[in-house]
Motif scaffolding. Structure first.
Motif, PDB file in Angstrom:
ATOM      1  N   GLY A 178       0.831  -1.194   0.000  1.00  0.00           N
ATOM      2  CA  GLY A 178       0.000   0.000   0.000  1.00  0.00           C
ATOM      3  C   GLY A 178       0.867   1.247   0.000  1.00  0.00           C
ATOM      4  N   SER A 179       0.638   2.127   0.969  1.00  0.00           N
ATOM      5  CA  SER A 179       1.403   3.372   1.056  1.00  0.00           C
ATOM      6  C   SER A 179       2.622   3.249   1.956  1.00  0.00           C
ATOM      7  CB  SER A 179       0.505   4.499   1.580  1.00  0.00           C
ATOM      8  OG  SER A 179       0.092   4.228   2.910  1.00  0.00           O
ATOM      9  N   SER A 180       2.889   2.052   2.481  1.00  0.00           N
ATOM     10  CA  SER A 180       4.007   1.852   3.408  1.00  0.00           C
ATOM     11  C   SER A 180       5.206   1.252   2.688  1.00  0.00           C
ATOM     12  CB  SER A 180       3.595   0.933   4.559  1.00  0.00           C
ATOM     13  OG  SER A 180       2.581   1.535   5.348  1.00  0.00           O
ATOM     14  N   LEU A 181       6.363   1.843   2.936  1.00  0.00           N
ATOM     15  CA  LEU A 181       7.629   1.376   2.381  1.00  0.00           C
ATOM     16  C   LEU A 181       8.496   0.866   3.525  1.00  0.00           C
ATOM     17  CD1 LEU A 181       9.897   1.234   0.202  1.00  0.00           C
ATOM     18  CD2 LEU A 181      10.337   3.654   0.672  1.00  0.00           C
ATOM     19  N   TYR A 182       9.056  -0.336   3.362  1.00  0.00           N
ATOM     20  CA  TYR A 182       9.889  -0.959   4.383  1.00  0.00           C
ATOM     21  C   TYR A 182      11.291  -1.161   3.815  1.00  0.00           C
ATOM     22  CZ  TYR A 182       5.286  -2.023   6.305  1.00  0.00           C
ATOM     23  OH  TYR A 182       3.994  -1.921   6.782  1.00  0.00           O
ATOM     24  N   ILE A 183      12.307  -0.750   4.576  1.00  0.00           N
ATOM     25  CA  ILE A 183      13.692  -0.791   4.117  1.00  0.00           C
ATOM     26  C   ILE A 183      14.539  -1.481   5.178  1.00  0.00           C
ATOM     27  CG2 ILE A 183      15.643   0.586   3.296  1.00  0.00           C
ATOM     28  CD1 ILE A 183      13.456   2.936   3.169  1.00  0.00           C
ATOM     29  N   SER A 184      15.407  -2.391   4.746  1.00  0.00           N
ATOM     30  CA  SER A 184      16.341  -3.028   5.676  1.00  0.00           C
ATOM     31  C   SER A 184      17.642  -2.247   5.717  1.00  0.00           C
ATOM     32  CB  SER A 184      16.601  -4.487   5.284  1.00  0.00           C
ATOM     33  OG  SER A 184      17.144  -4.563   3.970  1.00  0.00           O
ATOM     34  N   ASP A 185      18.207  -2.130   6.916  1.00  0.00           N
ATOM     35  CA  ASP A 185      19.521  -1.503   7.107  1.00  0.00           C
ATOM     36  C   ASP A 185      20.506  -2.614   7.451  1.00  0.00           C
ATOM     37  OD1 ASP A 185      21.816  -0.223   7.943  1.00  0.00           O
ATOM     38  OD2 ASP A 185      20.915   0.701   9.715  1.00  0.00           O
ATOM     39  N   SER A 186      21.414  -2.887   6.539  1.00  0.00           N
ATOM     40  CA  SER A 186      22.380  -3.969   6.751  1.00  0.00           C
ATOM     41  C   SER A 186      23.673  -3.471   7.382  1.00  0.00           C
ATOM     42  CB  SER A 186      22.693  -4.667   5.424  1.00  0.00           C
ATOM     43  OG  SER A 186      23.242  -3.744   4.491  1.00  0.00           O
ATOM     44  N   ILE A 192      13.508   0.390   8.565  1.00  0.00           N
ATOM     45  CA  ILE A 192      13.011   1.746   8.333  1.00  0.00           C
ATOM     46  C   ILE A 192      11.630   1.643   7.688  1.00  0.00           C
ATOM     47  CG2 ILE A 192      13.408   3.898   7.064  1.00  0.00           C
ATOM     48  CD1 ILE A 192      16.451   3.055   7.143  1.00  0.00           C
ATOM     49  N   VAL A 193      10.689   2.429   8.185  1.00  0.00           N
ATOM     50  CA  VAL A 193       9.331   2.445   7.645  1.00  0.00           C
ATOM     51  C   VAL A 193       8.996   3.867   7.210  1.00  0.00           C
ATOM     52  CG1 VAL A 193       6.905   1.894   8.039  1.00  0.00           C
ATOM     53  CG2 VAL A 193       8.692   0.619   9.270  1.00  0.00           C
ATOM     54  N   HIS A 194       8.615   4.022   5.950  1.00  0.00           N
ATOM     55  CA  HIS A 194       8.219   5.338   5.420  1.00  0.00           C
ATOM     56  C   HIS A 194       6.771   5.261   4.956  1.00  0.00           C
ATOM     57  CE1 HIS A 194       8.562   9.243   3.451  1.00  0.00           C
ATOM     58  NE2 HIS A 194       7.978   8.704   2.392  1.00  0.00           N
ATOM     59  N   ASP A 195       5.955   6.230   5.382  1.00  0.00           N
ATOM     60  CA  ASP A 195       4.541   6.295   5.005  1.00  0.00           C
ATOM     61  C   ASP A 195       4.372   7.388   3.956  1.00  0.00           C
ATOM     62  OD1 ASP A 195       1.743   6.941   4.901  1.00  0.00           O
ATOM     63  OD2 ASP A 195       1.481   5.846   6.778  1.00  0.00           O
ATOM     64  N   PHE A 196       3.973   7.014   2.757  1.00  0.00           N
ATOM     65  CA  PHE A 196       3.830   7.991   1.680  1.00  0.00           C
ATOM     66  C   PHE A 196       2.625   8.902   1.879  1.00  0.00           C
ATOM     67  CE2 PHE A 196       6.812   5.237  -0.503  1.00  0.00           C
ATOM     68  CZ  PHE A 196       7.559   6.145  -1.246  1.00  0.00           C
ATOM     69  N   GLN A 197       1.627   8.454   2.622  1.00  0.00           N
ATOM     70  CA  GLN A 197       0.459   9.293   2.859  1.00  0.00           C
ATOM     71  C   GLN A 197       0.766  10.433   3.820  1.00  0.00           C
ATOM     72  OE1 GLN A 197      -2.784   6.721   4.066  1.00  0.00           O
ATOM     73  NE2 GLN A 197      -3.416   6.377   1.948  1.00  0.00           N
ATOM     74  N   THR A 198       1.491  10.125   4.889  1.00  0.00           N
ATOM     75  CA  THR A 198       1.798  11.144   5.895  1.00  0.00           C
ATOM     76  C   THR A 198       3.153  11.804   5.679  1.00  0.00           C
ATOM     77  OG1 THR A 198       2.849   9.575   7.417  1.00  0.00           O
ATOM     78  CG2 THR A 198       0.452   9.832   7.565  1.00  0.00           C
ATOM     79  N   GLY A 199       4.028  11.134   4.924  1.00  0.00           N
ATOM     80  CA  GLY A 199       5.379  11.635   4.734  1.00  0.00           C
ATOM     81  C   GLY A 199       6.307  11.358   5.907  1.00  0.00           C
ATOM     82  N   LYS A 200       5.819  10.617   6.906  1.00  0.00           N
ATOM     83  CA  LYS A 200       6.618  10.343   8.093  1.00  0.00           C
ATOM     84  C   LYS A 200       7.480   9.089   7.918  1.00  0.00           C
ATOM     85  CE  LYS A 200       3.485  12.579  11.399  1.00  0.00           C
ATOM     86  NZ  LYS A 200       2.651  12.393  12.623  1.00  0.00           N
ATOM     87  N   THR A 201       8.648   9.111   8.530  1.00  0.00           N
ATOM     88  CA  THR A 201       9.577   7.981   8.487  1.00  0.00           C
ATOM     89  C   THR A 201      10.006   7.649   9.907  1.00  0.00           C
ATOM     90  OG1 THR A 201      10.435   8.866   6.396  1.00  0.00           O
ATOM     91  CG2 THR A 201      11.681   7.084   7.429  1.00  0.00           C
ATOM     92  N   ILE A 202      10.065   6.356  10.231  1.00  0.00           N
ATOM     93  CA  ILE A 202      10.537   5.922  11.548  1.00  0.00           C
ATOM     94  C   ILE A 202      11.616   4.859  11.370  1.00  0.00           C
ATOM     95  CG2 ILE A 202       8.434   6.489  12.825  1.00  0.00           C
ATOM     96  CD1 ILE A 202       7.578   3.577  12.622  1.00  0.00           C
ATOM     97  N   ARG A 203      12.501   4.792  12.349  1.00  0.00           N
ATOM     98  CA  ARG A 203      13.547   3.766  12.386  1.00  0.00           C
ATOM     99  C   ARG A 203      13.267   2.872  13.583  1.00  0.00           C
ATOM    100  NH1 ARG A 203      18.823   2.926  10.534  1.00  0.00           N
ATOM    101  NH2 ARG A 203      20.036   1.607  11.946  1.00  0.00           N
TER     102      ARG A 203
END
Length: 382
Positions: A178-186, A192-203
């Motif tokens: 959906g609007s959520s992007l999940y990124i792995s930090d190796s 890392i989670v980025h929400d395209f609807q709100t523009g917010k990013t959390i680690r």
């Protein structure tokens, strides 16, 4: 696959092959496995492959050799040829150049439901092959880039601040739902989670044990090659999400495989310590360079040492679906819309075309294998 691991593996090719065949780790009987078919030959080493819904194929090409020019992203044209994509300055970066708006080191390439191309640029080179000053990203060089698959137009560039990417962090791979992007930090280990609807990013889970590698599980043939006595495997590297978006999975190449519910991952009222207690241990995988997940929740591991593509079903049952001496250091796999599993191999073929020594294999997936129902691609569509 993270570049630190790639360095040690490439350097040990000859040692690795000798070890594998002497130990009989490659299966001799290939009749029980799905057949491999060469899908495309490449003049450049590819660690990632992705296809649009109409089977336009893209290759992720790590900048690996200090003495051989290589683009970072290539597309297969209608005549079957491979060309840099886009065919402009994005593929012409070199040391000393500005890396903000060019590909420095692509570590992942993926395509989701909208058929655009997403790239993870780690923004720095390997200190084992290039001068050490290039091992730290320039400001803004580590980024996510979204491209139009037809025109090559840059649609979006995502860069994160030090709160999300502190020094030492390395974005490795990404998945959508959906609007959520999940990124792995190796690098440091984390999600890392980025929400395209709100523009917010959390680690989340930064440096916690569930996102760290297991150095004691490094295969012997990878531990001491060409005088490298301290190979440190990357941390949370492999990442997948179920088709319904409920569960996010990740693993270091050494394993184990973990998962957590995405609703918990995004719940900022939970501390990282509380979240870590809700993370589930799933499976102790063999050392794997890459993976992918199908729409029925099956995981496909590209095993570095064994030459296997190992299937893990949601039930916990495992099966080797492909195995061949040709699968030397398989990496980031991809399931196409017509249900073919594409497997890039990082060892040049002695018998292949001299101008295109690298091969990407394809395996047609049946409806089931060894009693396990197989699905199609996970596109990130909600």
């Amino acid at each position: 696959m993270d570049q630190r691991r790639r360095n040690i593996i490439l350097g040990g090719a000859a040692v690795g092959l000798s070890y594998l065949f002497s130990r009989g780790l490659f299966a001799a009987n290939t009749e029980k496995y799905l057949p491999l078919k060469a899908a495309i030959y490449s003049p450049w080493l590819a660690n990632q492959v992705a296809l649009t819904s109409n089977n336009t194929l893209f290759l992720g090409l790590p900048r690996y050799s200090p003495d051989k020019a290589t683009p970072s992203l290539a597309r297969r044209e209608q005549d079957g040829s491979l060309v840099p994509f886009p065919n402009n300055s994005w593929n012409e970066w070199a040391p000393e150049k500005d890396g903000r708006n060019a590909f420095v080191y692509l570590n992942s390439v993926h395509i989701f439901a909208d058929d655009t191309v997403w790239c993870v640029d780690q923004g720095s080179l390997s200190p084992g092959l290039f001068p050490a000053q290039y091992a730290t990203p320039q400001p803004g060089a580590q980024k996510l880039v979204q491209l139009d698959a037809d025109s090559g137009k840059i649609l979006n560039i995502l860069r994160f601040n030090d709160d999300i990417l502190p020094p030492g962090a390395k974005m490795n791979d990404l998945r959508f739902h959906g609007s959520s992007l999940y990124i792995s930090d190796s690098g440091l280990g984390g999600i890392i989670v980025h929400d395209f609807q709100t523009g917010k990013t959390i680690r989340r889970l930064s440096g916690r044990s569930v996102v760290k590698s297991s150095p004691t599980k490094i295969p012997a043939i990878l531990a001491h090659i060409k005088g490298k006595k301290a190979f440190t495997p990357p941390n949370s590297d492999l990442i997948e999400i179920t088709a319904d978006g409920k569960w996010l999975y990740w693993a270091s190449p050494t394993g184990p495989l973990y998962r957590v519910e995405t609703k918990l991952l995004k719940d900022t009222s939970l501390s990282d310590e509380q979240l870590a207690s809700r993370v589930q241990h799933v499976y102790d995988n063999n050392f794997a360079g890459g993976c992918c997940m199908d729409s029925l929740g099956n995981m496909y591991f590209s095993e570095t040492v064994t030459g296997h593509i190992t299937l893990l079903a949601p039930s916990g049952k495992t099966a080797v679906i492909a195995s061949s001496p040709a699968l030397i250091r398989p990496d980031g796999t991809f399931i196409s819309q017509d249900r073919k599993l594409y497997i890039p191999v990082k060892k040049p073929l002695a018998s292949g075309p001299k101008d295109k020594p690298f091969v990407i294999y394809a395996v047609a997936l049946p409806d089931q294998f060894d009693g396990i129902a197989l699905g199609g691609p996970v596109t990130g569509q909600a």
